[in-house]
Design an enzyme around this catalytic site. Sequence first.
Site, PDB file in Angstrom:
ATOM      1  CG  ASP A   1     -20.774 -12.058 -64.227  1.00 26.41           C
ATOM      2  OD1 ASP A   1     -20.637 -10.999 -64.838  1.00 26.41           O
ATOM      3  OD2 ASP A   1     -20.674 -13.181 -64.739  1.00 26.41           O
TER       4      ASP A   1
ATOM      5  CG  MET B   1     -28.226 -21.610 -65.813  1.00 22.50           C
ATOM      6  SD  MET B   1     -27.368 -21.085 -67.309  1.00 22.50           S
ATOM      7  CE  MET B   1     -26.268 -22.448 -67.621  1.00 22.50           C
TER       8      MET B   1
ATOM      9  CE  LYS C   1     -23.787 -12.628 -69.553  1.00 25.22           C
ATOM     10  NZ  LYS C   1     -23.035 -13.766 -69.969  1.00 25.22           N
TER      11      LYS C   1
HETATM   12  N1  SAH Z   1     -19.876 -20.543 -63.779  1.00 24.54           N
HETATM   13  C1  SAH Z   1     -20.871 -20.826 -62.786  1.00 24.54           C
HETATM   14  C2  SAH Z   1     -22.207 -21.175 -63.378  1.00 24.54           C
HETATM   15  C3  SAH Z   1     -22.875 -20.052 -64.087  1.00 24.54           C
HETATM   16  S1  SAH Z   1     -24.402 -20.509 -64.805  1.00 24.54           S
HETATM   17  C4  SAH Z   1     -20.371 -21.928 -61.864  1.00 24.54           C
HETATM   18  O1  SAH Z   1     -19.324 -22.528 -62.133  1.00 24.54           O
HETATM   19  O2  SAH Z   1     -21.011 -22.200 -60.859  1.00 24.54           O
HETATM   20  C5  SAH Z   1     -25.536 -19.877 -63.610  1.00 24.54           C
HETATM   21  C6  SAH Z   1     -26.178 -21.015 -62.853  1.00 24.54           C
HETATM   22  O3  SAH Z   1     -25.274 -21.547 -61.916  1.00 24.54           O
HETATM   23  C7  SAH Z   1     -27.388 -20.612 -62.015  1.00 24.54           C
HETATM   24  O4  SAH Z   1     -28.534 -20.554 -62.799  1.00 24.54           O
HETATM   25  C8  SAH Z   1     -27.452 -21.765 -61.052  1.00 24.54           C
HETATM   26  O5  SAH Z   1     -27.990 -22.901 -61.631  1.00 24.54           O
HETATM   27  C9  SAH Z   1     -25.984 -22.016 -60.806  1.00 24.54           C
HETATM   28  N2  SAH Z   1     -25.479 -21.334 -59.604  1.00 24.54           N
HETATM   29  C10 SAH Z   1     -24.492 -20.433 -59.536  1.00 24.54           C
HETATM   30  N3  SAH Z   1     -24.256 -20.073 -58.258  1.00 24.54           N
HETATM   31  C11 SAH Z   1     -25.128 -20.762 -57.515  1.00 24.54           C
HETATM   32  C12 SAH Z   1     -25.388 -20.855 -56.117  1.00 24.54           C
HETATM   33  N4  SAH Z   1     -24.693 -20.142 -55.229  1.00 24.54           N
HETATM   34  N5  SAH Z   1     -26.347 -21.705 -55.697  1.00 24.54           N
HETATM   35  C13 SAH Z   1     -27.050 -22.443 -56.568  1.00 24.54           C
HETATM   36  N6  SAH Z   1     -26.859 -22.392 -57.885  1.00 24.54           N
HETATM   37  C14 SAH Z   1     -25.904 -21.576 -58.355  1.00 24.54           C
END
Ligand code: SAH
Length: 522
Positions: free
Chosen positions: A43, A181, A65
């Site tokens: 991803d 998000m 995505k």
């Molecule tokens: N499965 C992922 C989340 C996916 S949803 C997890 O466990 O982290 C996608 C959202 O995750 C983004 O819109 C943001 O809000 C958050 N996100 C993912 N990686 C991030 C990062 N390095 N820094 C800040 N927000 C992050």
Amino acid sequence: MNNNHSIQKKGKVYLVGAGPGDPGLITLRGKFLLQRADVVVYDYLANKKLLNYVPDDAEFIYAGKKGGGLHAFTQEGINQLLVDHATAGKRVVRLKGGDPFIFGRGAEEIEELVEAGIDFEVVPGVTSATAAATYAGIPITHRDYTASVAFVTGHEATGKKESNIAWDKLATGAGTIVIYMGIKNLPIITKKLMDNGRAPDTPVAVVRWASTPIQQSVVGTLETITEVVRKEGIKPPALVIVGEVVKLRKSIDWFEKRPLFGKRMVVTRTREQASELVSRLEEHGAECLEYSTIHIEVVDDYQLLDQAVANMESYDWILFTSLNAITYFFKRLNELGRDSRVLAGIRIGAVGRATADALLQYGLLADLIPEKFTGAGLAESLIAGKEKGKNVKGKNILLPRALKAMETLPEMLNDAGATVTVAPVYRNVPPKGRRDELCAQLREGEIDLLTFTSSSTVTNFLTMVDADSPEQLRKLLDGVKIAAIGPITAETVTDNGLTVDIQPDNYTIIDMVDAIVDYYEC
Ligand code: SAH
């Protein structure tokens, strides 16, 4: 092909959490599976550096995505991809940002596999909420502030009635609230929390690209954060952390406080050698852009070296002036069916500590390491002949090295009465490609520092940027600082009309990194 890995006929899908961004935050299990993958479907949020663990002959599929942007595949397309590859008997790693079961649609992919009767395993990951909090210096729970934390999606807060989130209960029901998000809907989210009883002065932090060198965090309150985020231009991916614990950031912030945090540096070394400098700079928080300005190739003609090896006993000394000289000398030696034993009885000189350390890997202890780690320094200490009567006059010296290199060392030794055989074992060629990317970043002022670890990295860098005139070059590099590892490298920089800002006293990578840290700490 990966025959050794695919003994099992039946395919399997491994849904693996890549962690939040810092490649060091993947689990050992995740890394193990990447190293044995036949196919990797990854991803946007999974750090691409993790793909370095995957065997070269594996198939890499980008599933895209990007929040609100282009999807390289639809969710159904991804599900089908996993089913198809597993049915074909492949070990498929589905690599997802953070934890696959936290707002990752991982469950939907697994349900599809269950339906198709395909084996699977799920490997959890460090979710971005905990990573963002930790890397922003915010403990998401703390005995004095909160005993509960809620993970919430901000996607649902569209203002419509049919939201699955009970904002009335959430607003005051959870001590800390972390919203994934949530950037687009931030005004709605903060309003819902305040409307449902959360105090408007509740501290809020927003953390973008958490745990990466480009992490950015801002702090405000439920009332002010929307404006702060707008002003600072914070875009997804970012997390919103709401709660009293945000106050602790003031004292606990550690990641963004590292001395080189936020500094973008170009590391100009050969691809093979860049890692030590890069990892040391990254330890201090720098973002490193690796440009391999030198590409190392074998020489076409090994005649001189082969002859020297055949007559090795006629030599008194062999001198190594670079890591590549060592690597390629022994490579050729092995091709000739020989090994370190041909050097029995011959004295060995190494230009510096790193070269001497590399010789240890071949079971060889250097007899001489000069005080000054340069070719001239090596020549001087050889000529000075620490042990009485053992100076170089009349001695035969073998110098395996680059095809094109500075002649100072052989000239000084020849002048002192030695006979030097210069045997080229490798050559430096400027690499193709990535030139435009580098020039654009320089022009946009996105680079803070250039690091040079040899004269040839300087000349190859200049070939790469290809400025028409010294003025144009200076304009391109306006505001960019330069670090040079030692005096010869520095001289090459100044000879080209540029200024050296950072230069360590000792010519080693460790000293160079220390000098860079000192420079930015002042
Ligand atoms: N499965 C992922 C989340 C996916 S949803 C997890 O466990 O982290 C996608 C959202 O995750 C983004 O819109 C943001 O809000 C958050 N996100 C993912 N990686 C991030 C990062 N390095 N820094 C800040 N927000 C992050």
